[in-house]
Design a protein around this motif. Structure first.
Motif: not given
Lengths: 206, 232
Positions: A115, A124, A142, A146, A148
């Motif tokens: 990440t 991201f 992740p 996580q 975007d």
């Protein structure tokens, strides 16, 4: 001027998922829209990705807006725990090009846990390929959950690797909830406009 | 006899994530807090780790480090085994015990069994190896620190500091925390580390306990979590 004064977009994902191909598609579109763009490649061992970008963007970007950052064999560290060298490279970009609008930061290939540090990337994207297996979203790494924006690339290969795009779509929707994902084929450019629209809306117009 | 420089360098070595004892695989329930969206930002994270220090590390692991250090200085093998037994009994979640004993075994192999070699530490190392005592990390840490000239307080500080940086590193890998935000949390937590270690430095092993029910519940739920990147 420094790294805080420019929009930063991170592109992460496993080796071979198409991060470099997506950057090569996005940069000409961003330049055509009138943005001044910088590109950073975090390579695991060599400057190879940066050299590929310099060659590809020779007519689009000044050579000093393409940089390779060596990460001591730890690409995830360079974008997450200690992004100092990436931020230093962006600082140099902004010193030389005060009008810079956006920097694309491509991570070195890593696993599903990579990440971006929120101080390095305002937005991201995590890029996976259907050829890595249709179960990748279901594994809930992740990066997948996580990011975007999740980009599922190489859709053209799905029939050749027994990957069912409907399964990937259902799983991605389930693990990401309200967060968006896009199918792309960076080889022929399918879906890239949609990625660009997300980046413009969420980062450059924000 | 260690010089001050030796002890200082040993403290750095023991609290450095470079020490290969696998502590990067432990989150002590933090992964479950993040899985359940119980940590929103850096302030939540700082408050949670301060609570870990006050309720779990201080009254439990710091007491173990301090008493193991004292027993080692006295050559008191029975005392060392008693600290280990008590710590095992008061560490509730199975995964916390597993993380601690696995790291303890690795630290024992690395620094106690091979190089420290006095009679009581050799016997402790054998007991850990044959499974007759659990060999928790804080116990082995206390013995190794004592051998290398750290004071009791220095040993407790080094242990608590490495616990905090381990959890902050885990948080950074699990959530989206900026590096300056993480360093600001570490800066704030330094005073908590100091006060917790000073408060529990002289506690008897009979006082060793933990009261962190939510952290323990998170640790237990983690055993059945759908997504697990960490061992605990």
């Amino acid at each position: 001027m420094g790294y805080r004064d420019v929009a930063k977009v991170g592109l992460g994902g496993p080796v071979g998922s198409g991060k470099t191909a997506l950057v090569k598609r996005l940069v000409p579109e961003l330049v055509a829209e009138g943005y001044e763009v910088g590109v950073i490649a975090n390579d695991i061992m060599t400057q190879e990705d940066a050299d590929v970008f310099r060659e590809s963007f020779a007519d689009l970007l000044p050579a000093d807006l393409v940089e390779g950052v060596e990460t001591g064999a730890c690409p995830h560290t360079g974008i997450r725990e200690d992004p100092s060298m990436n931020l230093a490279a962006i600082d140099e970009f902004t010193e030389r090009h005060p009008e810079l609008d956006v920097v694309l930061v491509e991570s070195g290939g890593d696993n599903l846990a990579a990440t971006f540090n929120p101080e390095l990337a305002d937005y991201f994207l995590f890029i996976i390929s259907v050829a890595e297996g249709e179960d990748i979203p279901r594994k809930r790494g992740p990066g997948v959950t996580q990011a975007d924006l999740l980009v599922v690339n190489k859709t053209d290969l799905a029939p050749h690797v027994d990957a069912d795009l409907e399964v990937i779509e259902a799983d991605a929707g389930e693990v990401r909830g309200e967060d968006p994902f896009v199918f792309t084929n960076c080889k022929d450019g399918t879906g890239v406009d949609e990625v660009l629209a997300h980046v413009e809306r969420e980062v450059l117009f924000a | 006899m260690s010089t001050d420089a030796d002890a200082f360098l040993s403290a750095l070595r023991l609290s450095d994530s470079f020490l290969p004892v696998g502590s990067y695989t432990a989150s002590y329930g933090l992964e479950q807090y993040i899985n359940e969206d119980r940590i929103e930002d850096g302030e939540d994270l700082r408050a949670l780790i301060a609570a870990y220090l006050r309720r779990l590390v201080g009254p439990c692991e710091t007491v173990a480090v301090a008493n193991a250090h004292a027993a080692s200085a006295d050559g008191d093998l029975e005392g060392l085994l008693a600290v280990d037994e008590r710590l095992h009994a008061v560490t509730m979640p199975a995964e916390f015990r597993e993380s601690s004993t696995k790291a303890g075994a690795k630290l024992c192999e690395l620094l106690l069994a091979e190089t420290d070699g006095d009679e009581h530490s050799s016997t402790l190392a054998e007991a850990i190896e044959d499974g007759s005592t659990p060999g928790h990390y804080p116990v082995v840490f206390g013995v190794v620190a004592q051998h290398r000239g750290l004071s009791r307080l220095e040993a407790c500080l080094a242990h608590a500091y490495s616990f905090v940086t381990g959890l902050l590193g885990a948080a950074q890998r699990l959530g989206r925390f900026g590096h300056t935000e993480i360093q600001a949390a570490l800066e704030d937590l330094q005073s908590v580390i100091e006060s917790v270690c000073e408060r529990h430095l002289e506690d008897d092993i009979a006082a060793m306990t933990s009261f962190a029910p939510l952290a323990e519940i998170m640790g237990m739920r983690h055993e059945r979590a759908g997504r697990r990147l960490f061992m605990s």
